[in-house]
Design a protein around this motif. Structure first.
Motif, PDB file in Angstrom:
ATOM      1  N   HIS A  61      -7.900  -2.409   1.679  1.00  0.00           N
ATOM      2  CA  HIS A  61      -8.522  -3.153   2.774  1.00  0.00           C
ATOM      3  C   HIS A  61      -9.625  -2.351   3.447  1.00  0.00           C
ATOM      4  O   HIS A  61     -10.563  -2.923   3.993  1.00  0.00           O
ATOM      5  CB  HIS A  61      -7.420  -3.500   3.790  1.00  0.00           C
ATOM      6  CG  HIS A  61      -7.794  -4.554   4.759  1.00  0.00           C
ATOM      7  ND1 HIS A  61      -8.177  -4.278   6.048  1.00  0.00           N
ATOM      8  CD2 HIS A  61      -7.851  -5.905   4.632  1.00  0.00           C
ATOM      9  CE1 HIS A  61      -8.442  -5.407   6.677  1.00  0.00           C
ATOM     10  NE2 HIS A  61      -8.259  -6.415   5.840  1.00  0.00           N
ATOM     11  N   ARG A 170      -6.464  -3.703  -7.196  1.00  0.00           N
ATOM     12  CA  ARG A 170      -6.296  -4.856  -6.311  1.00  0.00           C
ATOM     13  C   ARG A 170      -6.442  -6.136  -7.127  1.00  0.00           C
ATOM     14  O   ARG A 170      -7.424  -6.302  -7.864  1.00  0.00           O
ATOM     15  CB  ARG A 170      -7.355  -4.800  -5.209  1.00  0.00           C
ATOM     16  CG  ARG A 170      -7.274  -5.975  -4.264  1.00  0.00           C
ATOM     17  CD  ARG A 170      -8.213  -5.774  -3.091  1.00  0.00           C
ATOM     18  NE  ARG A 170      -8.220  -6.939  -2.228  1.00  0.00           N
ATOM     19  CZ  ARG A 170      -8.701  -6.946  -0.986  1.00  0.00           C
ATOM     20  NH1 ARG A 170      -9.215  -5.836  -0.479  1.00  0.00           N
ATOM     21  NH2 ARG A 170      -8.685  -8.039  -0.263  1.00  0.00           N
ATOM     22  N   THR A 174      -7.978 -12.063  -3.972  1.00  0.00           N
ATOM     23  CA  THR A 174      -7.357 -11.668  -2.712  1.00  0.00           C
ATOM     24  C   THR A 174      -8.407 -11.307  -1.665  1.00  0.00           C
ATOM     25  O   THR A 174      -8.100 -10.626  -0.691  1.00  0.00           O
ATOM     26  CB  THR A 174      -6.405 -10.467  -2.911  1.00  0.00           C
ATOM     27  OG1 THR A 174      -7.144  -9.382  -3.498  1.00  0.00           O
ATOM     28  CG2 THR A 174      -5.245 -10.831  -3.813  1.00  0.00           C
ATOM     29  N   TRP A 177      -7.919 -11.249   2.372  1.00  0.00           N
ATOM     30  CA  TRP A 177      -6.490 -11.134   2.724  1.00  0.00           C
ATOM     31  C   TRP A 177      -6.304 -10.019   3.750  1.00  0.00           C
ATOM     32  O   TRP A 177      -7.015  -9.022   3.733  1.00  0.00           O
ATOM     33  CB  TRP A 177      -5.655 -10.821   1.478  1.00  0.00           C
ATOM     34  CG  TRP A 177      -5.409 -12.000   0.589  1.00  0.00           C
ATOM     35  CD1 TRP A 177      -6.254 -13.033   0.324  1.00  0.00           C
ATOM     36  CD2 TRP A 177      -4.218 -12.244  -0.172  1.00  0.00           C
ATOM     37  NE1 TRP A 177      -5.672 -13.916  -0.548  1.00  0.00           N
ATOM     38  CE2 TRP A 177      -4.414 -13.453  -0.875  1.00  0.00           C
ATOM     39  CE3 TRP A 177      -3.021 -11.573  -0.345  1.00  0.00           C
ATOM     40  CZ2 TRP A 177      -3.456 -13.997  -1.718  1.00  0.00           C
ATOM     41  CZ3 TRP A 177      -2.058 -12.106  -1.191  1.00  0.00           C
ATOM     42  CH2 TRP A 177      -2.273 -13.317  -1.869  1.00  0.00           C
ATOM     43  N   GLN A 181      -0.662  -9.275   4.082  1.00  0.00           N
ATOM     44  CA  GLN A 181      -0.581 -10.132   2.890  1.00  0.00           C
ATOM     45  C   GLN A 181      -0.699  -9.296   1.619  1.00  0.00           C
ATOM     46  O   GLN A 181       0.038  -9.508   0.647  1.00  0.00           O
ATOM     47  CB  GLN A 181      -1.709 -11.170   2.916  1.00  0.00           C
ATOM     48  CG  GLN A 181      -1.535 -12.264   3.948  1.00  0.00           C
ATOM     49  CD  GLN A 181      -2.788 -13.141   4.009  1.00  0.00           C
ATOM     50  OE1 GLN A 181      -3.893 -12.628   4.234  1.00  0.00           O
ATOM     51  NE2 GLN A 181      -2.621 -14.434   3.799  1.00  0.00           N
ATOM     52  N   LEU A 182      -1.634  -8.344   1.629  1.00  0.00           N
ATOM     53  CA  LEU A 182      -1.840  -7.510   0.444  1.00  0.00           C
ATOM     54  C   LEU A 182      -0.596  -6.681   0.129  1.00  0.00           C
ATOM     55  O   LEU A 182      -0.218  -6.519  -1.036  1.00  0.00           O
ATOM     56  CB  LEU A 182      -3.044  -6.582   0.668  1.00  0.00           C
ATOM     57  CG  LEU A 182      -4.418  -7.263   0.679  1.00  0.00           C
ATOM     58  CD1 LEU A 182      -5.481  -6.297   1.181  1.00  0.00           C
ATOM     59  CD2 LEU A 182      -4.779  -7.782  -0.715  1.00  0.00           C
ATOM     60  N   LEU A 185       2.045  -7.780  -2.274  1.00  0.00           N
ATOM     61  CA  LEU A 185       1.771  -7.788  -3.721  1.00  0.00           C
ATOM     62  C   LEU A 185       2.093  -6.445  -4.378  1.00  0.00           C
ATOM     63  O   LEU A 185       1.983  -6.306  -5.601  1.00  0.00           O
ATOM     64  CB  LEU A 185       0.291  -8.120  -3.978  1.00  0.00           C
ATOM     65  CG  LEU A 185      -0.214  -9.468  -3.469  1.00  0.00           C
ATOM     66  CD1 LEU A 185      -1.707  -9.615  -3.746  1.00  0.00           C
ATOM     67  CD2 LEU A 185       0.555 -10.612  -4.130  1.00  0.00           C
ATOM     68  N   GLN A 199       0.329 -10.892  -8.675  1.00  0.00           N
ATOM     69  CA  GLN A 199      -0.823 -11.788  -8.576  1.00  0.00           C
ATOM     70  C   GLN A 199      -0.609 -12.745  -7.407  1.00  0.00           C
ATOM     71  O   GLN A 199       0.521 -13.121  -7.118  1.00  0.00           O
ATOM     72  CB  GLN A 199      -0.965 -12.604  -9.881  1.00  0.00           C
ATOM     73  CG  GLN A 199      -1.285 -11.751 -11.083  1.00  0.00           C
ATOM     74  CD  GLN A 199      -2.558 -10.938 -10.907  1.00  0.00           C
ATOM     75  OE1 GLN A 199      -3.591 -11.480 -10.499  1.00  0.00           O
ATOM     76  NE2 GLN A 199      -2.499  -9.636 -11.181  1.00  0.00           N
ATOM     77  N   PRO A 200      -1.709 -13.149  -6.742  1.00  0.00           N
ATOM     78  CA  PRO A 200      -1.542 -14.119  -5.663  1.00  0.00           C
ATOM     79  C   PRO A 200      -0.938 -15.424  -6.193  1.00  0.00           C
ATOM     80  O   PRO A 200      -1.291 -15.852  -7.283  1.00  0.00           O
ATOM     81  CB  PRO A 200      -2.954 -14.352  -5.132  1.00  0.00           C
ATOM     82  CG  PRO A 200      -3.871 -13.630  -6.050  1.00  0.00           C
ATOM     83  CD  PRO A 200      -3.090 -12.733  -6.937  1.00  0.00           C
TER      84      PRO A 200
END
Lengths: 201, 123
Positions: A61, A170, A174, A177, A181-182, A185, A199-200
């Motif tokens: 992020h 990553r 995404t 996100w 949220q990340l 995963l 995977q989303p």
């Protein structure tokens, strides 16, 4: 009661020896039984791979944090209050399109406790410890992870002084996100290197 | 956690390989004793890793890793003996006292060392 007999109690030899050590060390003032309970509780319930998932999500992020993590993982991880107890140094190894990273401890079972909790049983077992170095591609396939033949696999052998955290790629789709949220995963296995990030949905 | 988890366990490994970290309470206690003794500076983590490594390298270690904490305990006993913190014969004697205490304790009651029929004043 669910015990298998009902007249008296039985301690198996290992439990008896552990109690013996606790008694001897407590009488010598070297351990405090209450502190032992706190340590068990901490490792069973408070420290686990959610810590590492937050580190990875923050790196995905925040490019500045990712850069810091790459240069000085020990300090970057400590900034999130995940501190190693054994004075060990941390190194973050970043997966790329070309290179996949895999962590093992061939010596015994050194593992980044502060970010992943305690290792899974298979990490400590002889087959993984010996085969991860000799045949990493085969080991990954047993975990259901088949990498393209051109992807290089780099195996990192942990020591008492240096532990590794894999930062997986990553996942696509995404963008935008949040860190929270990340983090969802990022599995423990992805941070050892035996899986990809999820995977989303 | 009730929502479906995107992460996947190592589904292709034999069942049981992804078991909880501690199978029995004594394993958790043996683990915590090492952490506590290291915190007190009684040994370095390098010393510990060396002791544990020597145990897990011995022939006969189970391929499924179920005996990992047995090696952990053996490494701890060896390190404590070599540092003069708990002699092997004292641990043997105390372990037998605990086993006798367990036998003498009525079912459902907590096992106390005082329940050992040969219990004497603390040395």
């Amino acid at each position: 009661m669910s015990h298998d007999h009902d007249h008296d109690n039985e301690l198996d030899p290992f439990a008896a020896r552990v109690r013996a050590l606790e008694t001897i060390l407590t009488r010598k003032g070297l351990i405090d039984p209450a502190a032992i309970d706190v340590i068990v509780d901490t490792y069973e319930t408070k420290i686990g791979p959610r810590n590492g998932a937050r580190v990875v999500a923050k790196a995905w992020h925040d490019p500045d944090f990712a850069d810091w993590l790459r240069r000085d993982a020990t300090a970057a991880i400590e900034s999130l209050s995940y501190t190693g107890r054994q004075g060990e140094h941390m190194q973050a190894v970043f997966n790329t399109e070309d290179t996949h990273n895999l962590v093992v401890c061939t010596l015994c079972s050194c593992y980044p406790w502060s970010v992943l909790g305690l290792p899974p049983v298979w990490y400590k077992a002889p087959p993984y410890r010996s085969r991860a170095v000799i045949d990493p591609r085969g080991v990954l396939e047993e975990f259901g992870l088949t990498l393209p033949a051109e992807t290089k696999i780099r195996v990192w052998d942990s020591t008492a002084e240096l532990r590794y955290l894999v930062v997986p790629l990553r996942p696509e789709g995404t963008d935008g996100w949040s860190e929270e949220q990340l983090a969802e995963l990022v599995s423990r296995d992805a941070m050892i290197g035996t899986a990809r990030a999820g995977q989303p949905a | 956690m009730s929502r479906p988890e995107p992460k996947r366990a190592a589904a292709d490994l034999p069942a049981g390989l992804d078991a909880p970290v501690f199978a029995e309470p004594w394993q958790a206690e043996a683990f915590a004793m090492v952490v506590a003794l290291h915190d007190r500076g009684l040994f370095s983590w390098g010393e510990w890793a060396q002791a544990l490594s020597a145990e897990v390298k011995k022939p006969g270690a189970a391929a499924d890793g179920h005996d990992y904490y047995e090696h952990w305990l053996a490494a701890l006993e060896g390190l404590l003996a070599s540092k003069g913190l708990a002699a092997r014969q004292d641990v043997d004697a105390m372990a037998h006292a605990w086993e006798r205490a367990a036998h003498a304790t009525p079912h459902g009651k907590p096992i106390l060392l005082e329940n050992d029929p040969e219990f004497g004043p603390a040395r």
